[in-house]
Write an enzyme that holds these catalytic residues in place. Structure first.
Site, PDB file in Angstrom:
ATOM      1  N   HIS A  70       0.839  -1.188   0.000  1.00  0.00           N
ATOM      2  CA  HIS A  70       0.000   0.000   0.000  1.00  0.00           C
ATOM      3  C   HIS A  70       0.883   1.251   0.000  1.00  0.00           C
ATOM      4  O   HIS A  70       1.844   1.322   0.756  1.00  0.00           O
ATOM      5  CB  HIS A  70      -0.902   0.032   1.235  1.00  0.00           C
ATOM      6  CG  HIS A  70      -1.728  -1.200   1.425  1.00  0.00           C
ATOM      7  ND1 HIS A  70      -2.100  -1.651   2.664  1.00  0.00           N
ATOM      8  CD2 HIS A  70      -2.261  -2.076   0.521  1.00  0.00           C
ATOM      9  CE1 HIS A  70      -2.822  -2.751   2.530  1.00  0.00           C
ATOM     10  NE2 HIS A  70      -2.927  -3.032   1.241  1.00  0.00           N
ATOM     11  N   TYR A 133       3.648   1.819  13.578  1.00  0.00           N
ATOM     12  CA  TYR A 133       4.034   2.840  12.614  1.00  0.00           C
ATOM     13  C   TYR A 133       3.422   4.189  12.983  1.00  0.00           C
ATOM     14  O   TYR A 133       2.285   4.265  13.420  1.00  0.00           O
ATOM     15  CB  TYR A 133       3.677   2.451  11.180  1.00  0.00           C
ATOM     16  CG  TYR A 133       2.270   2.012  10.914  1.00  0.00           C
ATOM     17  CD1 TYR A 133       1.367   2.865  10.285  1.00  0.00           C
ATOM     18  CD2 TYR A 133       1.834   0.740  11.261  1.00  0.00           C
ATOM     19  CE1 TYR A 133       0.072   2.468  10.012  1.00  0.00           C
ATOM     20  CE2 TYR A 133       0.538   0.324  10.990  1.00  0.00           C
ATOM     21  CZ  TYR A 133      -0.343   1.198  10.369  1.00  0.00           C
ATOM     22  OH  TYR A 133      -1.635   0.796  10.092  1.00  0.00           O
TER      23      TYR A 133
END
Length: 474
Positions: A70, A133
């Site tokens: 992605h 993240y």
């Protein structure tokens, strides 16, 4: 784990902007501790100051859990909080690096910075792996971004757990191959005030950019008198704002134009700066010598503002707002001459229709031709010059308005002696007697250009620029 931890380090990879970070693990019999994100230390080592606003955690129970590829429209800083993972990245940005792939095993001692436009994927190598993240934009279920197939053989990714035995979502299995991927364009530049003198010059400076990377907005597209409209405007995909718009009716700003001057020159800049700060944009804001009273000269970039009137005060307020953006170029300029109403056009009209003008002799400076101002702004952006305040005008000797008027007459083949000298005080008295507002103007407007020159930009002498301008604008 015990002993001395390995030093913090930032390393480049085969994909431009994709950086790996070696994280020191401080351990003992209890386990380990690490600083996953340390802004000051990591930025000093070359990691972008990307301004994370959200942290996400992905818990993965089984070995072989695989997610990606992605390319979300934001930067990411990722790592493993617990367990191990195999990471893979593919560059989907327009350019020669498109399709380039990097793979790396991720443990607690390794992090990766992933720039916008690089597709990210990972596969867990241990059970109960926690993947962490940080991102510099808030996640949205409506965010549109390109994705590619994990098993595309063109990528050459050797997944530790073959994909036919891995845990992969139906959506990720259905992603298209690289050959069908949407290429991620670079962040666009938006120019505000596109129909003004500088805006038109910037159109010329960027005339060769036919890929839509620069967008020009006029007052009809975005009314800067409406701060809410500025904040609510769709700024997605924008990396740089060049604010070439301003309220410049200096005399009217002392009377009925005061509110508009403050709305455009101060309040609007505050709203633009808010947008730029939140989205980590670069802001180019153009200001004026009117923020100074003219008592010091030449004006240096570090001179404190000392405006004489409402126009200068509104521009000084806008400067303070613009300087609140980390990535800012505050460009002060003077005596702008471009395609639009300006002093040179007025003098040309006088020369050609037989009018003998009376012009001030005791206000001095250097003209700035709009083409040169646009060239200088593009130079600052393209060269990656240090952010901050810059003074920009044409080069050459310091002149008075009277000198410039005579030069226009002379270049056009008319008698310069038709121009009559006067003083600023006499000029103001004449207009005040007629009931027209006259703003106080700085007596000295010339800039010190050494900081600009240190970036590699050499301004064209004003005498040459005037000749070219008169030839182009017949």
């Amino acid at each position: 784990m015990s002993g001395r931890a390995a030093p913090l380090g930032v390393r480049e990879t085969a994909i431009a902007g994709l950086l790996t970070v070696d994280l020191p693990l401080h351990g003992d019999a209890r386990g380990w501790f690490k600083e996953h994100w340390h802004r000051d230390r990591m930025v000093a080592l070359g990691l972008p100051d990307f301004g994370p606003v959200q942290q996400n955690l992905s818990y993965n129970a089984a070995v072989g859990t695989t997610r990606g590829f992605h390319a979300e429209p934001w930067d990411k800083y990722l790592g493993v909080a617990s367990g191990r993972a195999f990471g893979a990245w593919v560059d989907l940005r327009e350019g020669s690096g498109f399709g380039r792939t990097v793979t790396l095993e991720l443990g607690p001692g390794t992090a990766v910075f992933v720039p916008r436009g690089v597709a990210n994927a990972f596969q867990t190598l241990e059970p109960d792996t926690v993947y962490s993240y940080l991102v510099n934009d808030h996640w949205s279920p409506d965010a549109a971004y390109p994705a590619i197939n994990l098993g595309d053989p063109v990528l050459g990714v050797e997944w530790p757990v073959p994909l036919d035995r891995a845990i992969v979502s139906d959506k990720d299995r259905a992603n298209p191959p690289l050959a069908q991927a949407t290429r991620v364009p670079p962040l666009r530049t938006v120019v505000l005030g596109a129909d003004g003198q500088l805006g038109r010059a910037l159109r010329g400076a960027y005339a060769g950019e036919s890929d839509g990377s620069v967008r020009f907005l006029t007052r009809h597209d975005l009314d800067l008198r409406d701060a809410d409209a500025i904040r609510e405007h769709d700024w997605s995909g924008v990396g740089t704002i060049v604010n070439a718009a301003a309220y410049t009716a200096v005399d009217l700003a002392e009377a009925e134009g005061r509110a508009d001057a403050w709305a455009v020159n101060a309040v609007a800049v505050g709203a633009i700066a808010d947008v730029a700060r939140r989205r980590r944009m670069t802001l180019v804001h153009v200001s004026t010598e009117y923020v100074f009273d003219g008592s010091r000269h030449p004006h240096r970039e570090d001179e404190p503002p000392s405006p004489l009137g409402a126009y200068g005060a509104s521009k000084a307020a806008g400067e303070l707002a613009a300087q609140g953006v980390a990535r800012h170029y505050l460009v002060r300029t003077s005596w702008v001459v471009g395609d639009g109403p300006n002093f040179v056009r007025t003098m040309r009209r006088c020369a050609e229709d037989g009018t003998d003008p009376t012009v001030v002799t005791d206000q001095t400076g250097r003209p700035t031709f709009a083409d040169e101002l646009a060239r200088g702004i593009r130079h600052l952006l393209d060269s990656g010059a240090p952010y901050g305040v810059y003074h920009l005008s044409n080069a050459g000797p310091v002149v008075s308005w009277f000198d410039l008027a005579r030069a226009v007459f002379r270049e056009l083949g008319h008698d310069p002696d038709r121009v009559t000298p006067t003083t600023a005080a006499a000029y103001a008295t004449r207009f005040a007697t007629a009931g027209r507002p006259v703003a106080a103007r700085p007596s000295h407007s010339e800039f010190d250009l050494s900081k600009l020159r240190a970036t590699g930009f050499e301004p064209e002498p004003a005498e040459i620029a005037l000749r070219h301008h008169l030839l182009r604008h017949r």
